[in-house]
Design an enzyme around this catalytic site. Structure first.
Site, mmCIF file in Angstrom:
data_model
loop_
_atom_site.group_PDB
_atom_site.id
_atom_site.type_symbol
_atom_site.label_atom_id
_atom_site.label_comp_id
_atom_site.label_asym_id
_atom_site.label_seq_id
_atom_site.Cartn_x
_atom_site.Cartn_y
_atom_site.Cartn_z
ATOM 1 N N TYR A 87 99.036 -26.020 -70.850
ATOM 2 C CA TYR A 87 98.957 -27.466 -70.619
ATOM 3 C C TYR A 87 97.498 -27.784 -70.269
ATOM 4 O O TYR A 87 96.609 -26.992 -70.562
ATOM 5 C CB TYR A 87 99.970 -27.792 -69.498
ATOM 6 C CG TYR A 87 100.272 -29.239 -69.293
ATOM 7 C CD1 TYR A 87 100.692 -30.040 -70.347
ATOM 8 C CD2 TYR A 87 100.145 -29.818 -68.029
ATOM 9 C CE1 TYR A 87 100.976 -31.381 -70.141
ATOM 10 C CE2 TYR A 87 100.430 -31.154 -67.818
ATOM 11 C CZ TYR A 87 100.840 -31.931 -68.879
ATOM 12 O OH TYR A 87 101.119 -33.252 -68.683
ATOM 13 N N ARG B 44 94.865 -40.734 -78.992
ATOM 14 C CA ARG B 44 94.227 -40.645 -77.662
ATOM 15 C C ARG B 44 94.729 -39.367 -77.003
ATOM 16 O O ARG B 44 95.620 -39.392 -76.170
ATOM 17 C CB ARG B 44 94.590 -41.898 -76.839
ATOM 18 C CG ARG B 44 93.740 -42.165 -75.638
ATOM 19 C CD ARG B 44 94.035 -41.234 -74.461
ATOM 20 N NE ARG B 44 95.182 -41.611 -73.646
ATOM 21 C CZ ARG B 44 96.035 -40.722 -73.113
ATOM 22 N NH1 ARG B 44 95.918 -39.411 -73.324
ATOM 23 N NH2 ARG B 44 97.040 -41.130 -72.378
ATOM 24 N N LYS C 188 103.999 -30.220 -74.194
ATOM 25 C CA LYS C 188 104.889 -31.027 -73.337
ATOM 26 C C LYS C 188 106.325 -30.501 -73.426
ATOM 27 O O LYS C 188 107.041 -30.429 -72.437
ATOM 28 C CB LYS C 188 104.865 -32.500 -73.773
ATOM 29 C CG LYS C 188 103.549 -33.207 -73.501
ATOM 30 C CD LYS C 188 103.508 -33.849 -72.125
ATOM 31 C CE LYS C 188 102.149 -34.466 -71.846
ATOM 32 N NZ LYS C 188 102.005 -35.011 -70.499
ATOM 33 N N GLU D 107 103.757 -40.030 -76.655
ATOM 34 C CA GLU D 107 102.707 -39.307 -75.932
ATOM 35 C C GLU D 107 101.356 -39.487 -76.615
ATOM 36 O O GLU D 107 101.231 -39.258 -77.833
ATOM 37 C CB GLU D 107 103.085 -37.820 -75.898
ATOM 38 C CG GLU D 107 102.277 -36.978 -74.949
ATOM 39 C CD GLU D 107 102.576 -37.272 -73.488
ATOM 40 O OE1 GLU D 107 103.753 -37.251 -73.089
ATOM 41 O OE2 GLU D 107 101.615 -37.513 -72.732
ATOM 42 N N ASP D 108 100.383 -39.866 -75.852
ATOM 43 C CA ASP D 108 98.980 -39.910 -76.288
ATOM 44 C C ASP D 108 98.739 -40.745 -77.544
ATOM 45 O O ASP D 108 97.959 -40.370 -78.431
ATOM 46 C CB ASP D 108 98.433 -38.476 -76.425
ATOM 47 C CG ASP D 108 98.262 -37.815 -75.050
ATOM 48 O OD1 ASP D 108 98.747 -38.385 -74.060
ATOM 49 O OD2 ASP D 108 97.646 -36.744 -74.977
ATOM 50 N N ASP E 33 105.281 -41.581 -71.717
ATOM 51 C CA ASP E 33 104.884 -40.711 -70.616
ATOM 52 C C ASP E 33 103.576 -41.173 -69.972
ATOM 53 O O ASP E 33 103.420 -41.105 -68.747
ATOM 54 C CB ASP E 33 104.712 -39.295 -71.202
ATOM 55 C CG ASP E 33 104.498 -38.251 -70.146
ATOM 56 O OD1 ASP E 33 105.076 -38.385 -69.056
ATOM 57 O OD2 ASP E 33 103.763 -37.282 -70.421
ATOM 58 N N ASP E 34 102.630 -41.633 -70.783
ATOM 59 C CA ASP E 34 101.314 -42.003 -70.249
ATOM 60 C C ASP E 34 101.392 -43.284 -69.419
ATOM 61 O O ASP E 34 100.694 -43.424 -68.424
ATOM 62 C CB ASP E 34 100.312 -42.173 -71.402
ATOM 63 C CG ASP E 34 100.192 -40.876 -72.178
ATOM 64 O OD1 ASP E 34 99.781 -39.876 -71.591
ATOM 65 O OD2 ASP E 34 100.579 -40.848 -73.373
ATOM 66 N N ASN F 280 92.180 -36.454 -67.747
ATOM 67 C CA ASN F 280 92.273 -35.082 -68.264
ATOM 68 C C ASN F 280 91.437 -34.956 -69.527
ATOM 69 O O ASN F 280 91.196 -35.950 -70.208
ATOM 70 C CB ASN F 280 93.738 -34.774 -68.622
ATOM 71 C CG ASN F 280 94.629 -34.810 -67.411
ATOM 72 O OD1 ASN F 280 94.284 -34.271 -66.376
ATOM 73 N ND2 ASN F 280 95.780 -35.457 -67.537
HETATM 74 N N1 LIG Z 1 97.175 -37.319 -64.733
HETATM 75 C C1 LIG Z 1 98.051 -37.736 -65.601
HETATM 76 O O1 LIG Z 1 99.242 -37.444 -65.511
HETATM 77 C C2 LIG Z 1 97.607 -38.597 -66.729
HETATM 78 C C3 LIG Z 1 96.291 -38.763 -67.008
HETATM 79 N N2 LIG Z 1 95.912 -39.562 -68.045
HETATM 80 C C4 LIG Z 1 94.487 -39.612 -68.341
HETATM 81 O O2 LIG Z 1 93.998 -40.910 -68.121
HETATM 82 C C5 LIG Z 1 92.928 -41.154 -68.998
HETATM 83 C C6 LIG Z 1 93.119 -42.517 -69.623
HETATM 84 O O3 LIG Z 1 94.299 -42.558 -70.374
HETATM 85 P P1 LIG Z 1 94.881 -43.966 -70.883
HETATM 86 O O4 LIG Z 1 95.060 -44.893 -69.773
HETATM 87 O O5 LIG Z 1 96.042 -43.652 -71.721
HETATM 88 O O6 LIG Z 1 93.672 -44.439 -71.814
HETATM 89 P P2 LIG Z 1 93.338 -45.883 -72.307
HETATM 90 O O7 LIG Z 1 92.423 -45.721 -73.435
HETATM 91 O O8 LIG Z 1 94.575 -46.678 -72.479
HETATM 92 O O9 LIG Z 1 92.539 -46.531 -71.067
HETATM 93 C C7 LIG Z 1 91.254 -46.152 -70.678
HETATM 94 C C8 LIG Z 1 90.690 -47.230 -69.802
HETATM 95 O O10 LIG Z 1 89.478 -46.764 -69.243
HETATM 96 C C9 LIG Z 1 88.476 -47.753 -69.434
HETATM 97 N N3 LIG Z 1 87.170 -47.127 -69.505
HETATM 98 C C10 LIG Z 1 86.661 -46.347 -70.467
HETATM 99 N N4 LIG Z 1 85.403 -45.983 -70.155
HETATM 100 C C11 LIG Z 1 85.115 -46.565 -68.979
HETATM 101 C C12 LIG Z 1 83.984 -46.565 -68.130
HETATM 102 N N5 LIG Z 1 82.877 -45.894 -68.442
HETATM 103 N N6 LIG Z 1 84.033 -47.280 -66.990
HETATM 104 C C13 LIG Z 1 85.155 -47.964 -66.673
HETATM 105 N N7 LIG Z 1 86.276 -47.986 -67.419
HETATM 106 C C14 LIG Z 1 86.246 -47.285 -68.558
HETATM 107 C C15 LIG Z 1 88.840 -48.444 -70.728
HETATM 108 O O11 LIG Z 1 88.192 -49.679 -70.741
HETATM 109 P P3 LIG Z 1 88.356 -50.745 -71.935
HETATM 110 O O12 LIG Z 1 89.754 -51.249 -71.787
HETATM 111 O O13 LIG Z 1 87.333 -51.770 -71.616
HETATM 112 O O14 LIG Z 1 88.119 -50.013 -73.203
HETATM 113 C C16 LIG Z 1 90.354 -48.524 -70.557
HETATM 114 O O15 LIG Z 1 90.699 -49.632 -69.792
HETATM 115 C C17 LIG Z 1 92.903 -39.993 -70.001
HETATM 116 O O16 LIG Z 1 91.870 -39.112 -69.639
HETATM 117 C C18 LIG Z 1 94.208 -39.302 -69.788
HETATM 118 O O17 LIG Z 1 94.111 -37.911 -69.964
HETATM 119 C C19 LIG Z 1 96.800 -40.260 -68.804
HETATM 120 C C20 LIG Z 1 98.125 -40.126 -68.573
HETATM 121 C C21 LIG Z 1 98.630 -39.239 -67.549
HETATM 122 C C1 LIG Z 2 98.830 -35.803 -68.707
HETATM 123 C C2 LIG Z 2 98.831 -36.688 -69.858
HETATM 124 O O1 LIG Z 2 99.873 -37.072 -70.347
HETATM 125 C C3 LIG Z 2 97.575 -37.127 -70.400
HETATM 126 O O2 LIG Z 2 96.525 -36.815 -69.860
HETATM 127 O O3 LIG Z 2 97.615 -37.828 -71.421
HETATM 128 MG MG LIG Z 3 99.633 -37.924 -72.258
#
Ligand SMILES: NC(=O)C1=CN([C@@H]2O[C@H](COP(=O)(O)OP(=O)(O)OC[C@H]3O[C@@H](n4cnc5c(N)ncnc54)[C@H](OP(=O)(O)O)[C@@H]3O)[C@@H](O)[C@H]2O)C=CC1
Ligand SMILES: CC(=O)C(=O)O
Ligand SMILES: [Mg+2]
Length: 570
Positions: free
Chosen positions: A118, A171, A189, A261-262, A284-285, A426
């Site tokens: 993972y 993503r 997963k 997912e993603d 999941d996200d 991540n």
């Molecule tokens: N720990 C966990 O269980 C999980 C972790 N994650 C992690 O979260 C991260 C984001 O995932 P997700 O939400 O799906 O992605 P998205 O693409 O949906 O969202 C990313 C967000 O971050 C913003 N962003 C990007 N660059 C910057 C920056 N330099 N400064 C400020 N904001 C910024 C984007 O802005 P804008 O909207 O303006 O483009 C957007 O709003 C990934 O790395 C993923 O691995 C996700 C799911 C689960």
């Molecule tokens: C953990 C997870 O689902 C992610 O980083 O997208």
């Molecule tokens: Mg994910």
């Protein structure tokens, strides 16, 4: 050499080139085929009697090993590989050779092996998927399959599927568009569905939908395994997804669980909204992450004091994870205090790549950010936002590493006695800060959790154990809960139930160490409790179809769980 996965069959006794051959196989596993069948293979653990009855004599060396000894040997071999990706490849090889041994290892050594199968290693595996690809591990559905998706689903060898994890690879973690190479994510997963949540491996189906990629590097890579075209958008994309969703239901029935997912956020929210009322779907996200973070917050209250509504939350990242978490926090506050959801949202602020999400930006904001566009002067950087909003909780969901700088953590620490810092992005390279940075810059005062694991940190002679705030805590137990009660739809209250189920598993000993997530070593017990909480709520809401309701849902969950122990063959 047999079929090398590219279609060249060169084991036909001299048959080459254009001559047509029939790929035939025996249907009952015995002899050589039994050893090549990962679901039934036990390797050296086949007994003398089994070797005799199943035509294995002579096909194995004479020694008979226990599963425990096999496990010890494989762990010994794995630990000799210094490069995590080598361990990943060795684990995938084991999964394809001896499935039960793979799961026994993963269950018994979960804390050591989770970072391999993972995050973070799975991220690197996806980036290099083209070159490490050996045998297909899931189902690929591409634009070329339009009009025959149901036929493609029917090519999968298992019939009794209970859960599908599907991605379109746009993503992948915080690594961006990896196209068809995203397959590592559904595969990983689903390994966790089995190891952590006890869902049978044969009931799990990983799927990658290939609609092209906009990743130029992949498009120019001669070894890239996906469609070499830019991503389909709009109607072409929607039509393929619609055909897929309909085919899945037709093939596997109403109660098949589909985990998105993603996907990139421009598709993730609309897919969830489109199918949440017609299918058993879960993103999941957006939802799993929300549930795990809410659980961490509920636990953190024991260390911080107060209630959720006493806190102020600031997110870096306003996408799937950020707005998903924010919405579940607001829902919980609203349910507990009786405040309207709009009022509950006022304690939560988000920063995206353009700065603080505020009402003056409404015209240009994506729909999922609108509920968070509060009245405020524009602010275009995180440090200023921290100083202005004065949050007690800072959550990173930006997908961009190193954004929680020393100044940001120091500002959080000057506002709060115990700042709660979650760097959720991540893999590790994208974490907003490391555990060491959070503890050092806060002078040992931060409560810290991250999406990918960090080792314990010693700061001024005290050992700090960071938590792992990852949806892996939730989705296996959540899915098990849905499956075991025959749920027909996912409801937000089920996510709240999962959060509470997880939070209930933290012990006073954990709290004494400042830990807000229980150790992964207890994950099967934790998953059983999450599953029971979720099923209980599903029965209460009339969403469960398995009747009568079992009396003891925790025991029932445990009894449903897959065991990796070898069976004895007749
Ligand atoms: N720990 C966990 O269980 C999980 C972790 N994650 C992690 O979260 C991260 C984001 O995932 P997700 O939400 O799906 O992605 P998205 O693409 O949906 O969202 C990313 C967000 O971050 C913003 N962003 C990007 N660059 C910057 C920056 N330099 N400064 C400020 N904001 C910024 C984007 O802005 P804008 O909207 O303006 O483009 C957007 O709003 C990934 O790395 C993923 O691995 C996700 C799911 C689960
Ligand atoms: C953990 C997870 O689902 C992610 O980083 O997208
Ligand atoms: Mg994910």
């Amino acid at each position: 050499m047999g079929n090398n996965g590219d279609g060249d069959v060169d084991n036909n006794g001299g048959v080459h080139g254009s001559q047509l051959v029939t790929p035939w196989n025996m249907s009952i596993s015995s002899g050589h085929n039994l050893l090549r069948d990962p679901r039934h293979n036990k390797g050296l653990a086949f007994t003398e009697r089994e070797r005799g009855v199943h035509y294995l004599t002579g096909l194995l060396p004479p020694i008979i090993s226990s599963q425990e000894l096999q496990e010890k040997k494989v762990m010994h071999i794995l630990r000799q590989y210094e490069v995590p990706l080598q361990r990943y490849i060795a684990m995938i090889d084991l999964q394809e050779r001896n499935e039960r041994l793979f799961y026994k290892l993963l269950i018994d050594h979960v804390e050591e092996l989770l970072p391999i199968v993972y995050t973070p290693t799975v991220g690197e595996a996806c980036q290099k998927f083209g070159s490490i690809f050996r045998r297909p591990q899931g189902l690929y559905i591409s634009l070329k399959d339009k009009g025959r998706v149901l036929d493609v689903l029917r090519n999968w060898p298992e019939r009794n599927i209970e859960v599908i994890v599907v991605t379109d690879g746009e993503r992948i973690l915080g690594l961006g568009d990896l196209g068809c190479q995203g397959m590592g994510i559904p595969v990983g997963k689903l390994s966790l569905y089995t190891a952590l949540g006890g869902v049978r491996p044969s009931a799990c189906l990983p799927i990658t939908i290939d609609v092209g990629t906009n990743n130029e590097k992949l498009l120019n890579d001669e070894f890239y395994i996906g469609l070499k075209q830019n991503r389909a958008r709009g109607e072409e994309y929607d039509d393929l997804l619609e055909e897929f969703m309909n085919a899945v239901k037709l093939n596997y029935g109403e109660k098949i669980l589909i985990q998105f997912e993603d996907f990139a956020n421009h598709n993730a929210f609309s897919l969830l909204n489109r199918y949440r009322t017609t299918h058993l779907v879960f993103n999941d996200d957006i939802q799993g992450t929300a549930s795990v973070v809410l659980s961490g917050l509920l636990s953190a209250l024991k260390l911080l004091g107060g209630t959720l509504s006493d806190h102020t939350f600031l997110f870096l990242g306003a996408g799937e994870a950020g707005t998903g978490i924010a919405e579940l926090i607001a829902l919980q506050i609203s349910k507990k205090t009786g405040a309207s959801i709009e009022d509950a949202r006022k304690k939560i602020w988000l920063v995206d790549s353009k700065g603080l999400v505020v009402s003056s930006r409404k015209e240009s904001l994506q729909h999922f950010k609108l509920p968070w566009a509060h009245e405020h002067e524009p602010i275009n950087n995180l440090l200023e936002a921290v100083k202005e909003i004065k949050p007690s909780v800072l959550i990173g969901t930006s997908g961009v590493g190193k954004q929680f700088t020393q100044e940001v953590i120091e500002a959080m620490s000057s506002i709060n006695e115990k700042p709660l810092i979650m760097a959720l992005s991540n893999p590790t390279s994208q974490a907003e800060c490391t555990a060491e940075e959070a503890y050092t810059w806060s002078k040992g005062r931060a409560i810290f959790a991250s999406g990918s694991p960090f080792d314990p940190v010693t700061y001024e002679d005290k050992v700090f154990v960071p938590g792992q705030a990852n949806n892996a805590y939730i989705f296996p137990g959540f899915g098990l809960g849905l499956i075991m009660c025959g749920a027909t739809r996912v409801h937000d209250d089920l996510l709240l139930a999962a959060s509470e189920g997880l939070a209930s598993q933290i012990t006073d000993e954990d709290y004494a160490k400042g830990i807000i997530f229980p150790p992964f070593s207890c994950i099967r017990k934790i998953s059983a409790h999450i599953a029971a909480s979720v099923a209980d709520k599903a029965y209460e809401l009339g969403l469960a179809s398995l009747l009568p309701r079992p009396n003891d849902l925790v025991k029932f969950a445990e009894s449903c769980m897959y065991s990796p122990i070898y069976p004895t063959y007749r």
